[in-house]
Design an enzyme around this catalytic site. Structure first.
Site, mmCIF file in Angstrom:
data_model
loop_
_atom_site.group_PDB
_atom_site.id
_atom_site.type_symbol
_atom_site.label_atom_id
_atom_site.label_comp_id
_atom_site.label_asym_id
_atom_site.label_seq_id
_atom_site.Cartn_x
_atom_site.Cartn_y
_atom_site.Cartn_z
ATOM 1 N N THR A 12 0.821 -1.220 0.000
ATOM 2 C CA THR A 12 0.000 0.000 0.000
ATOM 3 C C THR A 12 0.847 1.259 0.000
ATOM 4 O O THR A 12 0.475 2.284 -0.571
ATOM 5 C CB THR A 12 -0.928 -0.020 1.247
ATOM 6 O OG1 THR A 12 -1.765 -1.166 1.133
ATOM 7 C CG2 THR A 12 -1.790 1.220 1.345
ATOM 8 N N SER A 56 1.690 -7.377 -0.975
ATOM 9 C CA SER A 56 2.494 -8.364 -0.251
ATOM 10 C C SER A 56 1.875 -9.755 -0.266
ATOM 11 O O SER A 56 2.547 -10.740 0.027
ATOM 12 C CB SER A 56 2.772 -7.899 1.175
ATOM 13 O OG SER A 56 1.611 -7.941 1.961
ATOM 14 N N THR A 89 1.728 -4.575 4.224
ATOM 15 C CA THR A 89 1.583 -4.978 5.630
ATOM 16 C C THR A 89 0.952 -6.360 5.800
ATOM 17 O O THR A 89 1.074 -6.964 6.861
ATOM 18 C CB THR A 89 0.738 -3.944 6.403
ATOM 19 O OG1 THR A 89 -0.560 -3.878 5.809
ATOM 20 C CG2 THR A 89 1.389 -2.578 6.399
#
Ligand code: ASP
Length: 324
Positions: A12, A56, A89
């Site tokens: 992000t 991710s 994250t």
């Protein structure tokens, strides 16, 4: 001024809103990321290396291995004082723990990300990069393992986990708390992990699966994994390591088939421990060869098992890696 290398992987932090698809998509290069943080110039001389630009959820264990090799290569340079990695994250804690176990450098290695995209109101990415660079440039960050730096908190890779799907204060180390804090005028470290460990297998065994135990669960998934000859299984059990009887049967069948089984807890803090002896407790599966994961979450126990299986698949030897 110290030189810090920032390795970008995506997430992000490197995304912007796309009106066509109505959501955040990868859009920001590594250089753009750093240009958005002019204050970096007062902290360190920063060089950027782009590893990837992906969410991710696309990061695989093989990519984590490549990233570990890149971190060590960069950190070997005499002119480099520390390394920062930017990462989505969602799987940040898995990559952080993989690097914690495999990277050999004692120079600071920090990993950061963002909960808000670069085009959102009040994005957190620039502040997080600044905090991570400050930490990587700090002498006290040497030999502390991989550090996760977000929201001005510094966490040990082996303890940290994402606790909220959208809130800026999402990374926490349940039961322990951060090891340090980042302030506008410096970094304060209060403690360190005493359990740093290195595992450097010649290869990675990634056919390792994580099963979460739920009320009324049966042995179906264990039969599937035995049939596919999986290389390892991590079970996220209830409480301090308890499972329903059919799951105990499944675990024992897997152990008999030669598949190492590691028992973690699905509870967000605390460790698995052989507190009970009734059938289905951690204690009751000891004879079958169950391996206890200690405080590791299921996803981190899986990372460790993938690495250890590259060295040995004997349960007694595997256990020694989880005992510490
Ligand atoms: N889905 C994003 C990712 O992990 C979330 C984030 O970066 O915060 O790539």
């Amino acid at each position: 001024m110290k030189k810090i290398v920032v390795i970008t992987t995506g997430g992000t932090i490197a995304m912007k809103y796309d009106p066509v698809t109505d959501g955040l998509v990868p859009a920001v290069s590594g250089t753009d990321l750093l240009e958005a943080v002019p204050a970096l110039k007062r902290v360190a001389s920063v060089e950027v290396v782009e590893f990837s630009n992906v969410p991710s959820g696309y990061i695989t264990p093989a990519m984590m291995g490549d990233l570990a090799a890149l971190v060590d290569k960069v950190a070997e340079r005499d002119d480099v004082a520390g390394v920062v990695i930017t990462h989505g994250t969602d799987t940040l804690e898995e990559t952080a723990y993989f690097l914690d176990l495999t990277v050999m450098t004692t120079k600071p290695v920090c990993i950061t990300g963002a909960m808000r995209g670069a085009s959102d109101t009040s994005p957190d990415g620039s502040g997080n990069i600044l905090a991570a660079v400050k930490t990587a440039a700090c002498d006290e960050a040497w030999s502390k393992g991989v550090l996760v730096v977000l929201n001005d908190e510094i966490h040990a890779a082996q303890e940290v986990t994402k606790t909220h799907s959208t809130n800026l204060k999402t990374f926490a180390s349940p039961g322990w708390g951060p090891i340090g804090l980042v302030y506008f005028d410096g970094v304060v470290m209060k403690r360190q992990s005493l359990k740093l460990q290195k595992i450097r297998p010649p290869r990675l065994v990634d056919d390792v699966h994580l099963l979460k135990v739920v009320a009324g669960m049966d042995e179906f998934f264990f039969r599937c994994l035995i049939e596919k000859k999986a290389k390892g299984i991590v079970v996220e059990a209830f409480g301090c390591g308890n499972v329903p009887l059919p799951v105990k049967n499944g675990i024992e069948m897997a152990c008999q088939a030669g598949i190492p089984v590691v028992l973690a807890t699905r509870v967000h803090a605390g460790r698995v421990a052989p507190a009970y002896s009734y059938p289905g407790s951690a204690h009751s599966m000891k004879e079958a060869g169950i391996i206890l994961a200690g405080e590791l979450t299921g996803q981190k126990a899986r990372i460790k098992l993938m690495l250890v299986l590259g060295i040995t698949n004997e349960p007694d030897k595997i256990r020694t890696y989880f005992d510490c």
